[in-house]
Design an enzyme around this catalytic site. Structure first.
Site, PDB file in Angstrom:
ATOM      1  N   GLN A 112       0.838  -1.198   0.000  1.00 48.02           N
ATOM      2  CA  GLN A 112       0.000   0.000   0.000  1.00 48.02           C
ATOM      3  C   GLN A 112       0.870   1.244   0.000  1.00 48.02           C
ATOM      4  O   GLN A 112       0.589   2.218  -0.697  1.00 48.02           O
ATOM      5  CB  GLN A 112      -0.890  -0.014   1.249  1.00 48.02           C
ATOM      6  CG  GLN A 112      -2.115   0.835   1.113  1.00 48.02           C
ATOM      7  CD  GLN A 112      -2.980   0.350  -0.021  1.00 48.02           C
ATOM      8  OE1 GLN A 112      -3.156  -0.850  -0.211  1.00 48.02           O
ATOM      9  NE2 GLN A 112      -3.486   1.264  -0.799  1.00 48.02           N
TER      10      GLN A 112
ATOM     11  N   HIS B  57       2.230   3.034  -3.188  1.00 49.11           N
ATOM     12  CA  HIS B  57       1.347   3.781  -4.098  1.00 49.11           C
ATOM     13  C   HIS B  57       1.685   5.267  -4.107  1.00 49.11           C
ATOM     14  O   HIS B  57       1.617   5.917  -5.153  1.00 49.11           O
ATOM     15  CB  HIS B  57      -0.120   3.605  -3.705  1.00 49.11           C
ATOM     16  CG  HIS B  57      -0.758   2.412  -4.332  1.00 49.11           C
ATOM     17  ND1 HIS B  57      -0.857   2.257  -5.685  1.00 49.11           N
ATOM     18  CD2 HIS B  57      -1.333   1.309  -3.783  1.00 49.11           C
ATOM     19  CE1 HIS B  57      -1.467   1.105  -5.954  1.00 49.11           C
ATOM     20  NE2 HIS B  57      -1.761   0.510  -4.829  1.00 49.11           N
TER      21      HIS B  57
ATOM     22  N   GLU C 263     -10.321   1.540   3.068  1.00 44.07           N
ATOM     23  CA  GLU C 263     -10.553   1.070   1.704  1.00 44.07           C
ATOM     24  C   GLU C 263     -10.331  -0.454   1.625  1.00 44.07           C
ATOM     25  O   GLU C 263     -11.172  -1.176   1.108  1.00 44.07           O
ATOM     26  CB  GLU C 263      -9.581   1.796   0.766  1.00 44.07           C
ATOM     27  CG  GLU C 263      -9.734   1.420  -0.697  1.00 44.07           C
ATOM     28  CD  GLU C 263      -8.610   2.010  -1.557  1.00 44.07           C
ATOM     29  OE1 GLU C 263      -7.581   2.436  -0.973  1.00 44.07           O
ATOM     30  OE2 GLU C 263      -8.755   2.031  -2.789  1.00 44.07           O
ATOM     31  N   HIS C 264      -9.200  -0.912   2.147  1.00 46.45           N
ATOM     32  CA  HIS C 264      -8.882  -2.340   2.174  1.00 46.45           C
ATOM     33  C   HIS C 264      -8.729  -2.799   3.611  1.00 46.45           C
ATOM     34  O   HIS C 264      -8.032  -2.155   4.397  1.00 46.45           O
ATOM     35  CB  HIS C 264      -7.560  -2.623   1.455  1.00 46.45           C
ATOM     36  CG  HIS C 264      -7.503  -2.141   0.040  1.00 46.45           C
ATOM     37  ND1 HIS C 264      -6.837  -0.982  -0.321  1.00 46.45           N
ATOM     38  CD2 HIS C 264      -8.031  -2.642  -1.103  1.00 46.45           C
ATOM     39  CE1 HIS C 264      -6.949  -0.805  -1.641  1.00 46.45           C
ATOM     40  NE2 HIS C 264      -7.676  -1.785  -2.133  1.00 46.45           N
TER      41      HIS C 264
ATOM     42  N   ASP D 178      -6.343  -6.255  -6.168  1.00 40.70           N
ATOM     43  CA  ASP D 178      -5.963  -5.174  -7.095  1.00 40.70           C
ATOM     44  C   ASP D 178      -5.978  -5.650  -8.539  1.00 40.70           C
ATOM     45  O   ASP D 178      -6.207  -4.859  -9.451  1.00 40.70           O
ATOM     46  CB  ASP D 178      -4.554  -4.675  -6.777  1.00 40.70           C
ATOM     47  CG  ASP D 178      -4.504  -3.843  -5.513  1.00 40.70           C
ATOM     48  OD1 ASP D 178      -5.565  -3.368  -5.080  1.00 40.70           O
ATOM     49  OD2 ASP D 178      -3.397  -3.686  -4.962  1.00 40.70           O
TER      50      ASP D 178
ATOM     51  N   HIS E 130     -52.795  17.204  -7.048  1.00 41.48           N
ATOM     52  CA  HIS E 130     -52.453  15.787  -6.932  1.00 41.48           C
ATOM     53  C   HIS E 130     -53.733  14.973  -6.748  1.00 41.48           C
ATOM     54  O   HIS E 130     -53.935  13.938  -7.385  1.00 41.48           O
ATOM     55  CB  HIS E 130     -51.529  15.550  -5.732  1.00 41.48           C
ATOM     56  CG  HIS E 130     -50.094  15.906  -5.994  1.00 41.48           C
ATOM     57  ND1 HIS E 130     -49.688  17.172  -6.335  1.00 41.48           N
ATOM     58  CD2 HIS E 130     -48.965  15.152  -5.965  1.00 41.48           C
ATOM     59  CE1 HIS E 130     -48.362  17.179  -6.503  1.00 41.48           C
ATOM     60  NE2 HIS E 130     -47.909  15.969  -6.273  1.00 41.48           N
TER      61      HIS E 130
END
Lengths: 442, 442
Positions: free
Chosen positions: A268, A271, A335-336, A369, A428
């Protein structure tokens, strides 16, 4: 607050922190470039809206240092790209696409229709969004996997026009691996445009690039800001989700392999310098071993400088019990989420908020991934509390539909009339009563 | 451009217009108050963020002219409200809630798991969003139907905390019908706060109001602006969708009843002066009769002044063939689409973008507003091209999950390694290879 060395994290005792310190530790960094990015992106959007293809050429000259001839990639270039990609890589992309397709197909919603009252049938239609625009980054490295993750569900959704933008290389071409992944995924047209100008092109349309109804894909701060801005405009496209720096949270027990935990944190961290990496365990010794493994493994990484910056903000949290680890994770909403636990399945009920979960020692996040089948475009920055990863549904709209017979109107009309009266909406009520009266007069 | 009388629309011949004139005719009005609204809302958000409940009391004093005692509605008030609502109205709300529940339950997604490779199981978990905040407007009229449309799917989704805000009446109480609808729907807590301050309270949390993960519901320009602003903030809540003025598009053939068409246009027009109403037919005589019916019916409407303003921008479009009507509708992407056609089902395949479709002469839009079972919180302003109405899925997140055995890693690891190498992500590759090596060394 967080007693880290300059580059590598030390173990933090969660129990020794008060509520404020805990909150501060888990707070995501806010983007620091915001104001400068904002100004630059607004200028780019305005320029593309005003000058179309001319603006795309000018901006590509300025930012990518490339003189664009054709903006769209030709069929010949697609064919040439395929010949340039090693056959084993083509096979890997095809294999990944097949598993991505299998998982996404299994999760597709269906149309349905039920009778909610005699003579009242209510259902749901599904439609692929007509024009979708995908952004495939290619900054420090081209990302063919993103082409698969966006293109495959778009194709399954039945989108009629699937286009993508990806920045040109120095030679003016889009990376051949990216193009090959686009072709495998079913992306129909590719434009050699990157950055905020790509988002502008797909939002507004230019002579070359069609205006799209929804935009997808990760990107840098400029791309992300551009997506959010065009989505705010009246008549602007929808977007998949705001994309922030990537994140992983590992929950590990005493039996976890510290080398695996460290490898996942580093995958991670590489990145970008703002990647978020957290490991939590009820075993302090395990975390100490993870810290040592981080140092060892970092030394031999090609992107060590990036990873080291990310690790500087990394957390190794020692908690009293695994229950606490799940409480922290649910508040953080990573996220993960990797569960390096002996019986990960038994803990899944505790997971309330996360993008994607990886169960067991043999499930590194890198599989998700690329090729386990799940999508890698996932909610970041805590948005997993309320948002989900990209799926086929992201590329479809659901349209509700009702079929009402005169008998059905007689059955439910009085209910609607009563509520309309309570809301003071006489027109209506009349739209119902005028029909009931006509039916009674027959 | 559009040759209308001051108040009532005349028939426009679509075939006589060029492309620019057509686009201009269907262009939605952009909000004119934008700048003033923007400033006021930013101030309100900052005030609530800084002062919490104190700000809520001050803003309610200023805008609602009410001195708030307790911000939260008590159990006693819920009970008292129920006794104040006429029994037939309670029954109508319960009846509507039951059909809304039936339709929404039928459309719920399921969890799933498949094997994408031997030893690789990939699935999807569903979780109700933990804290959801619902806005129930009560401006010119309280809207108990909105409480049902938001509360019922939130309950079905399994949300743990379901709270709502609704503005107080002059006497400081929330409308008893709204409270009763909240109780029927399953909304757990209600706060007597309206406007942008309600959105701020549910976004940031105050002493009384919990911070929520996602905000839902229609509202005026201030509420809508506040929702969009908080959703942009780092760590801010998600929102259901941007809400614009309500819209209806009626496609009618020669056999349609002009009184029904006119009644449907008026039921939309009475919502507000900016409501969008369009009727399209291949029969000019039908549209001429609709125009006369509009005049007749408008004369006896209590909200005639509002409706007349909306009708001023209304369109009656004469097209050469019904095919053209569907092409126009799909480009416009109306919130509500009414098909007053002899065989509406046969035309459904043509519908590419719309919020909700009403089939047949006996299906006025008002049924969907209240009690056919479908949701009335729908995409407006053309966002139906890419967005869907509220459903149970709006209140859930989907979490992907993968279980990988050592055999599974051996099966798909090489594929991931190949793509990681192409993307230049060595730490991604190592997270896989370090596990494969460990397994091989056993």
């Amino acid at each position: 607050m967080n007693d880290t060395t300059p580059t590598l994290p030390r173990v933090t005792d969660w129990r020794a922190l008060d509520a404020d310190a805990r909150a501060a530790l888990l707070r995501r960094p806010t983007a620091r470039l915001a104001a400068a990015v904002d100004t630059a992106v607004r200028r780019t959007l305005a320029q593309v809206r005003a000058d179309g293809d001319g603006a795309l050429r000018a901006l590509t000259r300025r930012y990518d240092h490339v003189e664009l001839d054709a903006i769209e990639v030709s069929a010949d270039e697609f064919a040439r790209a395929r010949t340039e990609v090693p056959p084993d890589l083509v096979r890997a992309l095809e294999e990944a696409a097949a598993r991505i397709e299998a998982w996404h197909r299994a999760g597709m919603a269906g149309e349905f229709e039920i009778e909610t009252a005699p003579g009242v049938r209510c259902g749901r239609l599904l439609r692929g969004i007509r024009r979708v625009g995908l952004y495939v980054p290619a900054g420090s490295a081209p990302l063919p996997s993103t082409a698969l993750m966006l293109g495959v569900p778009a194709r399954l959704a039945g989108c009629r026009e699937i286009v993508a933008c990806s920045p040109p290389r120095a030679d003016g071409r889009v990376d051949p691996v990216v193009l090959t992944a686009c072709a495998i995924a079913g992306i129909q047209r590719v434009f050699r445009i990157g950055g905020a100008q790509a988002i502008a092109a797909m939002a507004y349309g230019t002579g070359s690039v069609p205006a799209c109804d929804k935009l997808f894909g990760p990107g840098n701060a400029y791309v992300t800001a551009a997506k959010q801005m065009v989505a705010q405009e009246t008549g602007g496209p929808a977007i998949d989700m705001p994309a922030g720096p990537s994140e992983v949270l590992v929950i590990a027990d005493a039996q976890a392999n510290p080398a695996f935990v460290a490898a996942d944190l580093l995958s991670q961290a590489e990145h970008g310098p703002d990647s978020q990496t957290i490991a939590i365990s009820d075993d302090r010794a395990l975390l100490e071993r993870v810290a040592r493994e981080l140092e060892t493994q970092l030394a031999t990484l090609p992107r060590a400088d990036i990873a080291a910056q990310a690790l500087d903000a990394s957390l190794l949290l020692h908690v009293g019990a695994l229950d606490d680890a799940f409480a922290i994770s649910n508040d953080y909403a990573p996220e993960h989420l990797i569960l390096q636990l002996r019986e990960p399945e038994a803990w899944l009920d505790r997971v309330a908020a996360a993008g994607s979960v990886f169960c067991g020692d043999a499930a590194p996040e890198a599989l998700g991934d690329y090729c386990s089948g799940t999508n890698h475009v996932l909610p970041t920055a805590g948005t997993a509390r309320a948002l989900s990863g990209v799926s086929v549904a992201s590329f479809q709209t659901a349209i509700s539909v009702q079929h009402v017979s005169p008998a059905g109107l007689a059955a439910i009309g009085p209910c609607a009339l009563r509520i309309a009266a309570a809301e003071g909406l006489a027109a209506h009520a009349r739209a119902i009563s005028i029909r009931l009266d006509a039916e009674n007069a027959r």
